[in-house]
Design an enzyme around this catalytic site. Sequence first.
Site, PDB file in Angstrom:
ATOM      1  N   THR A   1     139.606   7.862  23.020  1.00 39.89           N
ATOM      2  CA  THR A   1     138.249   7.625  23.515  1.00 39.89           C
ATOM      3  C   THR A   1     138.117   6.214  24.065  1.00 39.89           C
ATOM      4  OG1 THR A   1     137.382   6.720  21.448  1.00 39.89           O
ATOM      5  CG2 THR A   1     137.422   9.129  21.668  1.00 39.89           C
TER       6      THR A   1
ATOM      7  N   GLU B   1     124.361  16.279  20.381  1.00 38.24           N
ATOM      8  CA  GLU B   1     124.123  14.900  20.829  1.00 38.24           C
ATOM      9  C   GLU B   1     122.625  14.717  21.059  1.00 38.24           C
ATOM     10  OE1 GLU B   1     124.080  11.302  21.597  1.00 38.24           O
ATOM     11  OE2 GLU B   1     126.104  12.088  21.272  1.00 38.24           O
TER      12      GLU B   1
ATOM     13  N   GLU C   1     138.361   3.738  21.322  1.00 40.13           N
ATOM     14  CA  GLU C   1     139.718   3.423  20.906  1.00 40.13           C
ATOM     15  C   GLU C   1     140.388   2.481  21.892  1.00 40.13           C
ATOM     16  OE1 GLU C   1     143.529   5.816  19.040  1.00 40.13           O
ATOM     17  OE2 GLU C   1     141.851   6.913  19.925  1.00 40.13           O
TER      18      GLU C   1
ATOM     19  N   ASP D   1     136.610   2.671  14.356  1.00 37.09           N
ATOM     20  CA  ASP D   1     137.365   1.466  14.710  1.00 37.09           C
ATOM     21  C   ASP D   1     136.838   0.255  13.951  1.00 37.09           C
ATOM     22  OD1 ASP D   1     134.953   1.177  15.975  1.00 37.09           O
ATOM     23  OD2 ASP D   1     135.771   0.688  17.948  1.00 37.09           O
TER      24      ASP D   1
ATOM     25  N   ASP E   1     128.153   5.161  14.447  1.00 41.49           N
ATOM     26  CA  ASP E   1     127.625   3.800  14.358  1.00 41.49           C
ATOM     27  C   ASP E   1     127.913   3.250  12.968  1.00 41.49           C
ATOM     28  OD1 ASP E   1     126.035   1.476  14.185  1.00 41.49           O
ATOM     29  OD2 ASP E   1     124.587   2.300  15.616  1.00 41.49           O
TER      30      ASP E   1
END
Length: 238
Positions: free
Chosen positions: A216, A93, A219, A179, A143
Site C-alpha cells: 500500500t 469505507e 507501506e 506501520d 489510524d
Amino acid sequence: MTEQNPAAEEQQSAPRRTIKSFVMRAGRMTEGQQRGLEQGWPKYGLELADGLRDFDEVFGRSAPRTFEIGFGMGHSTLEMAAAAPEQDFIGVEVHKPGVGALLSGLVSQKLTNVRVYSCDALEVLRDCVADASLDRVLLFFPDPWHKSRHHKRRIVQPAFAELVRRKLKVGGVLHMATDWEPYAEHMLEVMNVAPGYRNLAQDGRCVPRPTERPVTKFERRGERLGHGVWDLKFQRID
C-alpha cells in the site's frame, strides 16, 4: 486506510455517545470518483438499513468471503479481488471519495466479486453479517491515534476482538497491519488475551509479510521513512 468505530455497547437507558475511531473528513470528490459512485453504486452498493444479508444470495454463489474494514481509496481491494476471482470481498469505507474510487475501478475492471458499504464497518458487522460466516477480516493500516488521550479511539479493543470473533468461521483469520510499532504492541496486548483466538506467529508476535497483502501507499511511505510494517494474524479457534 480509514478505520471504523469500536462496537457500541447495548444501551439499556439513555443513549450515550459512541466513541468513534474515525473522523469524518470533508473531502471533495473528483469527477471520476463521482462518476464511479453514480455508475457503480446500483450494482455494487449495499445499505446498512437493509440489515442482515444472505451474502450467498447477494453474490449468487457460496465462496470464501473476506470483510475489509476501511479500504481507503480501494487500491488493495481491487488488487486482491482481481487476483482471487474465486473469492468474494465485502469492503466498507466511510469516506465518499474512496468509495467512488473503488466503484470506478470495479466498473472499469468489470469485477463481480466485490460489494461495498459506505458507512461504519462495525455497524455492518454487527447488523448485516451473520455469525460464523466470514473466512477473513482485514484491518490494514488503521489510524493509530498516537496521543495517549486518544488511545480509547483505537479500533482494536476487547469489544472489537469479540465482535470479529463471532463473525469469523472457526478457523477464520483476522489479519491486521500497521506501520506504527506502538500500535502493533497495542494490538498484541489486546489480541493475545482475547478469548477464542490463536496467534499464528510462531513467536507469538507478528507474522512475516504475507504475500497476499498488496503493498500500500502507507507501506511505501513507511519504507521511504525507514519505518517497518507489522502484520498480525489471529485465527478463531472456538
